[in-house]
Scaffold this active site. Structure first.
Site, PDB file in Angstrom:
ATOM      1  N   TYR A  89       0.846  -1.198   0.000  1.00 50.30           N
ATOM      2  CA  TYR A  89       0.000   0.000   0.000  1.00 50.30           C
ATOM      3  C   TYR A  89       0.883   1.250   0.000  1.00 50.30           C
ATOM      4  O   TYR A  89       0.649   2.191  -0.773  1.00 50.30           O
ATOM      5  CB  TYR A  89      -0.911  -0.011   1.235  1.00 50.30           C
ATOM      6  CG  TYR A  89      -1.846   1.185   1.311  1.00 50.30           C
ATOM      7  CD1 TYR A  89      -3.106   1.153   0.701  1.00 50.30           C
ATOM      8  CD2 TYR A  89      -1.470   2.348   1.985  1.00 50.30           C
ATOM      9  CE1 TYR A  89      -3.950   2.246   0.759  1.00 50.30           C
ATOM     10  CE2 TYR A  89      -2.311   3.445   2.046  1.00 50.30           C
ATOM     11  CZ  TYR A  89      -3.552   3.396   1.441  1.00 50.30           C
ATOM     12  OH  TYR A  89      -4.386   4.478   1.486  1.00 50.30           O
ATOM     13  N   SER A 104      11.655  10.754  -4.077  1.00 47.67           N
ATOM     14  CA  SER A 104      10.465  11.607  -4.017  1.00 47.67           C
ATOM     15  C   SER A 104      10.649  12.868  -4.854  1.00 47.67           C
ATOM     16  O   SER A 104      11.692  13.514  -4.808  1.00 47.67           O
ATOM     17  CB  SER A 104      10.187  12.019  -2.571  1.00 47.67           C
ATOM     18  OG  SER A 104       9.218  13.043  -2.541  1.00 47.67           O
ATOM     19  N   ASP A 141       2.507  20.448  -3.608  1.00 53.51           N
ATOM     20  CA  ASP A 141       1.123  20.023  -3.449  1.00 53.51           C
ATOM     21  C   ASP A 141       0.353  21.305  -3.189  1.00 53.51           C
ATOM     22  O   ASP A 141       0.580  21.969  -2.173  1.00 53.51           O
ATOM     23  CB  ASP A 141       0.977  19.063  -2.260  1.00 53.51           C
ATOM     24  CG  ASP A 141       1.636  17.711  -2.540  1.00 53.51           C
ATOM     25  OD1 ASP A 141       1.837  17.375  -3.719  1.00 53.51           O
ATOM     26  OD2 ASP A 141       1.954  17.001  -1.562  1.00 53.51           O
ATOM     27  N   HIS A 176       9.255  15.504  -4.177  1.00 49.60           N
ATOM     28  CA  HIS A 176       9.324  16.631  -3.244  1.00 49.60           C
ATOM     29  C   HIS A 176      10.761  16.928  -2.829  1.00 49.60           C
ATOM     30  O   HIS A 176      11.052  18.028  -2.368  1.00 49.60           O
ATOM     31  CB  HIS A 176       8.430  16.374  -2.028  1.00 49.60           C
ATOM     32  CG  HIS A 176       6.978  16.598  -2.349  1.00 49.60           C
ATOM     33  ND1 HIS A 176       6.392  17.848  -2.370  1.00 49.60           N
ATOM     34  CD2 HIS A 176       6.010  15.729  -2.724  1.00 49.60           C
ATOM     35  CE1 HIS A 176       5.127  17.742  -2.713  1.00 49.60           C
ATOM     36  NE2 HIS A 176       4.862  16.452  -2.940  1.00 49.60           N
ATOM     37  N   GLU A 183      -2.894  12.691  -9.310  1.00 49.83           N
ATOM     38  CA  GLU A 183      -2.808  13.698  -8.248  1.00 49.83           C
ATOM     39  C   GLU A 183      -3.046  15.065  -8.865  1.00 49.83           C
ATOM     40  O   GLU A 183      -2.143  15.660  -9.454  1.00 49.83           O
ATOM     41  CB  GLU A 183      -1.422  13.649  -7.572  1.00 49.83           C
ATOM     42  CG  GLU A 183      -1.180  12.378  -6.781  1.00 49.83           C
ATOM     43  CD  GLU A 183       0.083  12.429  -5.911  1.00 49.83           C
ATOM     44  OE1 GLU A 183       0.765  13.470  -5.878  1.00 49.83           O
ATOM     45  OE2 GLU A 183       0.369  11.400  -5.270  1.00 49.83           O
ATOM     46  N   HIS A 208      -0.569  17.875  -7.407  1.00 51.48           N
ATOM     47  CA  HIS A 208       0.898  17.824  -7.383  1.00 51.48           C
ATOM     48  C   HIS A 208       1.467  18.394  -8.688  1.00 51.48           C
ATOM     49  O   HIS A 208       1.379  17.772  -9.743  1.00 51.48           O
ATOM     50  CB  HIS A 208       1.362  16.380  -7.177  1.00 51.48           C
ATOM     51  CG  HIS A 208       2.854  16.232  -7.106  1.00 51.48           C
ATOM     52  ND1 HIS A 208       3.526  15.850  -5.959  1.00 51.48           N
ATOM     53  CD2 HIS A 208       3.819  16.430  -8.050  1.00 51.48           C
ATOM     54  CE1 HIS A 208       4.826  15.815  -6.193  1.00 51.48           C
ATOM     55  NE2 HIS A 208       5.026  16.162  -7.462  1.00 51.48           N
TER      56      HIS A 208
END
Ligand SMILES: [Zn+2]
Length: 281
Positions: free
Chosen positions: A186, A197, A206, A199, A252, A255
């Protein structure tokens, strides 16, 4: 004396002729041997054309994988075969060690489930872009975001940095917490592994619109204006709808990623995800 002389001359002449015949015969034989032995195919320097080699983003080193991937995906276009293999998605996500990016400082750097930042890399030009939330971005992305927000203000709404730069160690914390709660399968679906990432680029945001929860961003009445003007300010939507198999992430709407105005326009015009676009460079 003369006769003997003649005989001698005759013998000499026969000898010369015989020698000539032997030489000519030998040469012909040699020629024929040489002909059969000499290769008619091109030498190693020029590699043979393949079904893929006309594409500018074809990499000869990937040829075996192109062939294997085509075998499994016979309906797929040659463009997609080469693109997907270049992206590394002919293999399952996380099935191999990540590839370290060569130029982590580039505004166009690509990190995903295949490519990772070097272990100790972090941006050196971070600035605080949202005092209230204490979020940072790399300087150029922060300026672009503020310019974008000013344009949004003229339309009657504001955009905020809900989440900007995240260090690899912070990403590690988030990742570990998620693993403990939800397990690896998950977690890997929704959360990037540390060093992988977006980020961490310091170029991703975001976004939230006004006070709205970023998860509901697409239902905001201003969302379509926001979406239509992303590229004008150097941003792209990094994880578009129905592209999970390519990006490795679900849609998303919130994002966004800064790559610069010139590149964002090209990516938009290509109609490709950023992962595919980069695999064709
Ligand atoms: Zn994000």
């Amino acid at each position: 004396m003369e006769k003997t002389n003649m005989n001698f001359r005759k013998k000499g002449l026969i000898g010369v002729i015989s020698l000539a015949i032997i030489l000519i015969g030998g040469f012909t034989m040699y020629q024929q041997l040489y002909k059969t032995a000499s290769p008619t195919e091109p030498t190693e320097a020029t590699s043979p054309a393949t079904a893929f080699s006309h594409l500018s983003y074809y990499h000869e080193g990937n040829l075996e994988r192109y062939n294997a991937y085509q075998e499994e995906n016979q309906e797929m276009s040659v463009e997609d075969i080469v693109t997907h293999v270049n992206m590394g998605i002919d293999k399952e996500f996380y099935s191999e060690d990540p590839i370290t990016v060569e130029d982590p400082d580039a505004l166009t750097v690509l990190v995903n489930k295949v490519y990772a930042f070097p272990d100790n890399w972090e941006p050196t030009d971070l600035v605080v872009v949202d005092d209230f939330r204490g979020q940072s971005l790399r300087k150029e992305a922060a300026e672009a975001f503020q310019a974008f927000n000013a344009a949004c203000n003229e339309q009657g709404f504001s955009i905020y940095v809900h989440s900007g730069y995240r260090s690899a160690s912070f990403q590690q914390e988030i990742y570990d917490n998620m693993i403990n709660t939800y397990g690896e399968e998950y977690t890997d679906k929704y959360i990037s592994r540390p060093h992988q990432s977006e980020h961490q680029t310091g170029l991703s945001v975001d976004v939230s619109i006004d006070g709205m929860d970023y998860n509901d961003l697409a239902s905001n009445p201003y969302y379509s204006w926001f979406y239509d003007h992303l590229a004008d300010f150097g941003f792209i939507l990094r994880y578009p709808e129905n592209k999970e198999a390519l990006t490795g992430y679900h849609y998303e709407s919130w994002h966004i990623r800064y790559i610069g105005k010139e590149e964002s326009r090209k990516v938009l015009d290509s109609g490709l995800t950023y992962d595919e676009y980069m695999a064709r460079q």
